[in-house]
Design a protein around this motif. Structure first.
Motif, PDB file in Angstrom:
ATOM      1  N   ASP A 149      11.809  -4.623  -4.726  1.00  0.00           N
ATOM      2  CA  ASP A 149      12.445  -5.288  -5.869  1.00  0.00           C
ATOM      3  C   ASP A 149      11.423  -5.716  -6.916  1.00  0.00           C
ATOM      4  N   GLN A 150      10.300  -6.249  -6.473  1.00  0.00           N
ATOM      5  CA  GLN A 150       9.279  -6.694  -7.421  1.00  0.00           C
ATOM      6  C   GLN A 150       8.666  -5.508  -8.163  1.00  0.00           C
ATOM      7  N   VAL A 151       8.457  -4.397  -7.469  1.00  0.00           N
ATOM      8  CA  VAL A 151       7.942  -3.200  -8.141  1.00  0.00           C
ATOM      9  C   VAL A 151       8.968  -2.670  -9.132  1.00  0.00           C
ATOM     10  N   ASP A 152      10.254  -2.753  -8.790  1.00  0.00           N
ATOM     11  CA  ASP A 152      11.310  -2.325  -9.709  1.00  0.00           C
ATOM     12  C   ASP A 152      11.341  -3.229 -10.953  1.00  0.00           C
ATOM     13  N   ILE A 153      11.172  -4.526 -10.767  1.00  0.00           N
ATOM     14  CA  ILE A 153      11.101  -5.442 -11.919  1.00  0.00           C
ATOM     15  C   ILE A 153       9.904  -5.098 -12.797  1.00  0.00           C
ATOM     16  N   LEU A 154       8.778  -4.804 -12.170  1.00  0.00           N
ATOM     17  CA  LEU A 154       7.585  -4.422 -12.921  1.00  0.00           C
ATOM     18  C   LEU A 154       7.829  -3.129 -13.691  1.00  0.00           C
ATOM     19  N   LEU A 181      -4.800  -9.601 -15.263  1.00  0.00           N
ATOM     20  CA  LEU A 181      -4.072  -8.408 -14.837  1.00  0.00           C
ATOM     21  C   LEU A 181      -2.677  -8.787 -14.345  1.00  0.00           C
ATOM     22  N   THR A 182      -1.845  -7.790 -14.150  1.00  0.00           N
ATOM     23  CA  THR A 182      -0.506  -8.015 -13.616  1.00  0.00           C
ATOM     24  C   THR A 182      -0.612  -8.451 -12.159  1.00  0.00           C
ATOM     25  N   HIS A 183       0.191  -9.452 -11.785  1.00  0.00           N
ATOM     26  CA  HIS A 183       0.219  -9.956 -10.419  1.00  0.00           C
ATOM     27  C   HIS A 183       1.638  -9.838  -9.864  1.00  0.00           C
ATOM     28  N   ILE A 184       1.731  -9.442  -8.608  1.00  0.00           N
ATOM     29  CA  ILE A 184       2.979  -9.536  -7.860  1.00  0.00           C
ATOM     30  C   ILE A 184       2.725 -10.550  -6.755  1.00  0.00           C
ATOM     31  N   VAL A 185       3.565 -11.584  -6.698  1.00  0.00           N
ATOM     32  CA  VAL A 185       3.387 -12.659  -5.720  1.00  0.00           C
ATOM     33  C   VAL A 185       4.633 -12.750  -4.850  1.00  0.00           C
ATOM     34  N   PRO A 243       1.144   5.538  -8.009  1.00  0.00           N
ATOM     35  CA  PRO A 243      -0.227   5.104  -8.297  1.00  0.00           C
ATOM     36  C   PRO A 243      -0.462   4.745  -9.758  1.00  0.00           C
ATOM     37  N   ALA A 244       0.224   5.383 -10.670  1.00  0.00           N
ATOM     38  CA  ALA A 244       0.009   5.074 -12.090  1.00  0.00           C
ATOM     39  C   ALA A 244       0.516   3.682 -12.440  1.00  0.00           C
ATOM     40  N   LEU A 245       1.645   3.299 -11.891  1.00  0.00           N
ATOM     41  CA  LEU A 245       2.231   1.995 -12.190  1.00  0.00           C
ATOM     42  C   LEU A 245       1.478   0.851 -11.520  1.00  0.00           C
ATOM     43  N   LEU A 246       1.049   1.058 -10.284  1.00  0.00           N
ATOM     44  CA  LEU A 246       0.472  -0.032  -9.489  1.00  0.00           C
ATOM     45  C   LEU A 246      -1.048   0.021  -9.366  1.00  0.00           C
ATOM     46  N   ALA A 247      -1.701   0.846 -10.172  1.00  0.00           N
ATOM     47  CA  ALA A 247      -3.152   0.998 -10.046  1.00  0.00           C
ATOM     48  C   ALA A 247      -3.908  -0.304 -10.316  1.00  0.00           C
ATOM     49  N   GLU A 248      -3.493  -1.050 -11.317  1.00  0.00           N
ATOM     50  CA  GLU A 248      -4.217  -2.274 -11.671  1.00  0.00           C
ATOM     51  C   GLU A 248      -3.383  -3.529 -11.424  1.00  0.00           C
ATOM     52  N   ALA A 295       0.837  -1.207   0.000  1.00  0.00           N
ATOM     53  CA  ALA A 295       0.000   0.000   0.000  1.00  0.00           C
ATOM     54  C   ALA A 295       0.872   1.257   0.000  1.00  0.00           C
ATOM     55  N   ARG A 296       1.968   1.215   0.743  1.00  0.00           N
ATOM     56  CA  ARG A 296       2.887   2.352   0.757  1.00  0.00           C
ATOM     57  C   ARG A 296       3.519   2.561  -0.622  1.00  0.00           C
ATOM     58  N   MET A 297       3.881   1.467  -1.289  1.00  0.00           N
ATOM     59  CA  MET A 297       4.440   1.572  -2.641  1.00  0.00           C
ATOM     60  C   MET A 297       3.384   2.061  -3.632  1.00  0.00           C
TER      61      MET A 297
END
Length: 120
Positions: free
Chosen positions: A112-117, A83-87, A49-54, A42-44
């Motif tokens: 790290d996962q957000v950076d990969i995305l 949709l895109t998933h981070i696990v 917000p544009a990258l992680l909205a969906e 949630a903090r990320m």
């Protein structure tokens, strides 16, 4: 007069829970992990917000048996019907973290996962 102890019927433990329902000590390890990971995600999401909205965030116990290399988490890119998933893989992270550094490792893995995305 002897004080009466309230134990379960086999005499091995307490009859009632030791902690009330909303006390952090009552959370299981999986629930505690999920709470920390969700707060970090949630903090990320507030930062980007544009990258992680969906993006859907999930926690799994262990990586699938088909994976060949050990990993703490994985990004599944979006397809036409998903949709895109981070696990994050809870057991792997907990096995590699000390008790006092678990939350920092969770934050690092989510970052790290957000950076990969971001790079995909």
């Amino acid at each position: 007069m002897r004080s009466r102890r309230y134990r379960d019927r086999h005499g091995r433990g307490l009859r009632s829970p030791l902690h009330r329902a909303q006390v952090p000590a009552r959370l299981s390890r999986a629930q505690s992990f999920a709470k920390v990971a969700a707060a970090e995600f949630a903090r990320m999401r507030e930062r980007e917000p544009a990258l992680l909205a969906e993006v859907i965030f999930a926690i799994d116990g262990v990586p699938p048996a088909s994976s060949t290399e050990p990993c703490f988490g994985r990004v599944f890119p979006a397809t036409s019907n998903r949709l895109t998933h981070i696990v994050l893989y809870r057991r792997v992270i907990e096995d590699h973290a000390e008790a006092d550094t678990r939350d920092a490792l969770i934050a690092e893995v989510v970052a790290d996962q957000v950076d990969i995305l971001r790079r995909t």
